[in-house]
Motif scaffolding. Structure first.
Motif, PDB file in Angstrom:
ATOM      1  N   ARG A 180     -13.587  -2.839  -5.715  1.00 13.80           N
ATOM      2  CA  ARG A 180     -14.135  -4.164  -5.440  1.00 13.80           C
ATOM      3  C   ARG A 180     -13.684  -5.185  -6.482  1.00 13.80           C
ATOM      4  N   GLN A 221      -9.124  -5.760   1.823  1.00 17.47           N
ATOM      5  CA  GLN A 221     -10.054  -6.704   2.442  1.00 17.47           C
ATOM      6  C   GLN A 221     -10.166  -7.905   1.516  1.00 17.47           C
ATOM      7  N   SER A 222      -9.672  -9.053   1.974  1.00 18.36           N
ATOM      8  CA  SER A 222      -9.610 -10.218   1.092  1.00 18.36           C
ATOM      9  C   SER A 222     -10.137 -11.478   1.762  1.00 18.36           C
ATOM     10  N   TYR A 224     -12.898 -13.027   1.201  1.00 20.94           N
ATOM     11  CA  TYR A 224     -13.879 -13.781   0.425  1.00 20.94           C
ATOM     12  C   TYR A 224     -13.196 -14.508  -0.731  1.00 20.94           C
ATOM     13  N   LYS A 225     -13.893 -15.495  -1.253  1.00 26.87           N
ATOM     14  CA  LYS A 225     -13.372 -16.254  -2.378  1.00 26.87           C
ATOM     15  C   LYS A 225     -14.366 -16.178  -3.538  1.00 26.87           C
ATOM     16  N   THR A 226     -13.851 -16.389  -4.732  1.00 24.36           N
ATOM     17  CA  THR A 226     -14.685 -16.371  -5.922  1.00 24.36           C
ATOM     18  C   THR A 226     -15.376 -17.720  -6.098  1.00 24.36           C
ATOM     19  N   SER A 231      -8.533 -17.151  -3.787  1.00 25.28           N
ATOM     20  CA  SER A 231      -8.449 -16.005  -2.875  1.00 25.28           C
ATOM     21  C   SER A 231      -7.474 -14.960  -3.389  1.00 25.28           C
TER      22      SER A 231
END
Length: 407
Positions: A180, A221-222, A224-226, A231
């Motif tokens: 993760r 799996q990408s 989502y963003k911080t 990204s």
């Protein structure tokens, strides 16, 4: 000032940059790399509409990596036998700080920090000739991208608690688990995966493996963003992913030691990125205080604003002095375990305070998305968590101070 604006050549002096204190080789390198960012990367940023948050597509990143390699920048962190420059830790800190202080959204890719040579340099001593050919050299040549996969849902600060399992079956290992928040994973070609090889749940035994992305059972799996909107981070899900025994790195059971073998140096080398970003925030705050007028004069004429800028510059100077002091200790052969944690703790906290004050100086412009200072505020908040939280750094410092009595 938008997110793609680069400080002028005079900006570092205006932001209080002291006289250069590195080697002549580092000075020359910094001049060349700043010219490269100004003359080649900045036009790419403008042409493709790259911002800090949008990032760049893989094809464009490959172009950046190759251009950087052609100029002799990309592999400087590698061992000398692989083309590394052999810079001291002190010079390395100065170089990284200068790169990030340019304000380029592509700064992290100049030396390949997310997916390139810094990820594999320490592995060269452990790699077999086959692994050198298949993994290390393609990364060194900017042909392949690699990421380092340790963190899991239940293994963050406690890195040894990994649940990803690697079970040997004949001449293969079968991997299952989820990694993760892995930096560089969205555009990686391969990963260094730290997995448990223990047959006893009560016994920790971690092992490192090279795992190619195109193997069946390897999924990134990408979606989502911080906090900073980037990204470049994703999860790696391994489902019955089979790799040959030849992909094992070093000895079985030595994975975490291998991954953390240079933790003191690596912890320190995150500091110049933070301070480079903080210098961008200070530079932009100074420019705004000079340009913005209220009540018939620049806001920089008001003592309240002057004090904000003075505090920012003072904290930046203090953080930078600590970073370079630790670098000199490491170059002299010192252990500096606690010192590196102090540097990471102080630099990350100070850099965020600098960004926070920069937002205050810019006022309304500082809270609008698209403002570079607003982005720096979010990005530098993340550094207090990334690469070992502030609390973990305090734990390390305290253990070193108290010695065996608390171990």
């Amino acid at each position: 000032m938008d997110a793609t604006t680069t400080p002028t050549a005079a900006a570092p002096r205006a932001a209080g940059m002291p006289p250069f204190e590195g080697s002549d080789a580092a000075r020359e390198f910094i001049a060349r790399v700043e010219a490269f960012i100004r003359d080649e990367l900045h036009p790419l940023v403008a042409e493709h509409g790259i911002t800090y948050e949008s990032g760049a597509p893989r094809a464009l990143l490959e172009e950046v990596w190759q251009r950087s390699r052609e100029h002799g920048f990309y592999g400087i962190t590698l061992p000398r036998q692989l083309g590394g420059a052999g810079f001291s830790v002190h010079d390395h800190c100065l170089i990284k700080e200068a790169i990030y202080a340019t304000g380029s959204p592509l700064a992290a890719h100049v030396l390949g920090e997310l997916s390139g040579p810094p990820r594999v340099g320490a592995l060269a001593k452990q790699a077999t000739p086959d692994q050198m050919a298949r993994f290390i050299l393609p990364v060194a040549r900017a042909e392949k991208a690699i990421c380092f996969a340790i963190t899991e849902p239940e293994a963050g600060s406690d890195a040894g608690a990994v649940q990803t399992r690697a079970v040997r079956v004949g001449d293969e290992y079968v991997l299952n688990g989820t990694k993760r928040f892995i930096s560089g994973s969205p555009f990686c070609d391969m990963a260094v995966v730290i997995a448990s090889t223990s047959d006893d749940p009560a016994r920790r035994e971690t092992t490192a493996f090279f795992v190619e992305r195109d193997r069946e059972g390897f999924e990134v799996q990408s979606g989502y963003k911080t906090l900073a909107g980037q990204s470049s981070t994703g999860n790696i899900v391994l489902t019955d992913c089979r790799i040959p025994v030849a992909n094992l790195i070093g000895e079985q059971g030595k994975g975490l030691a291998l991954a953390l073998g240079r933790i003191t140096v690596n912890r320190l080398l995150h500091c110049p990125a933070m301070l480079g970003h903080a210098r961008v925030a200070l530079t932009d705050a100074i420019a705004h205080a000079t340009r913005r007028r209220q009540f018939g004069q620049p806001i920089g004429a008001f003592q309240a604003v002057q004090h904000l800028l003075a505090d920012m510059a003072t904290e930046l100077a203090a953080a930078r002095a600590l970073m370079l002091s630790v670098a000199r200790t490491l170059d002299a052969g010192g252990e500096a375990r606690a010192d590196a944690s102090m540097a990471k703790l102080f630099c990350s906290e100070a850099a965020f305070r600098i960004a926070d004050r920069a937002v205050q100086v810019l006022g309304g412009e500082g809270i609008v998305q698209g403002s570079r200072v607003e982005f720096m505020f979010r990005l530098l908040r993340m550094y207090r968590v990334l690469t070992g939280t502030s609390e973990i750094q305090r734990n390390t410092i305290a253990r070193e101070l108290l010695g065996e009595s608390v171990r």
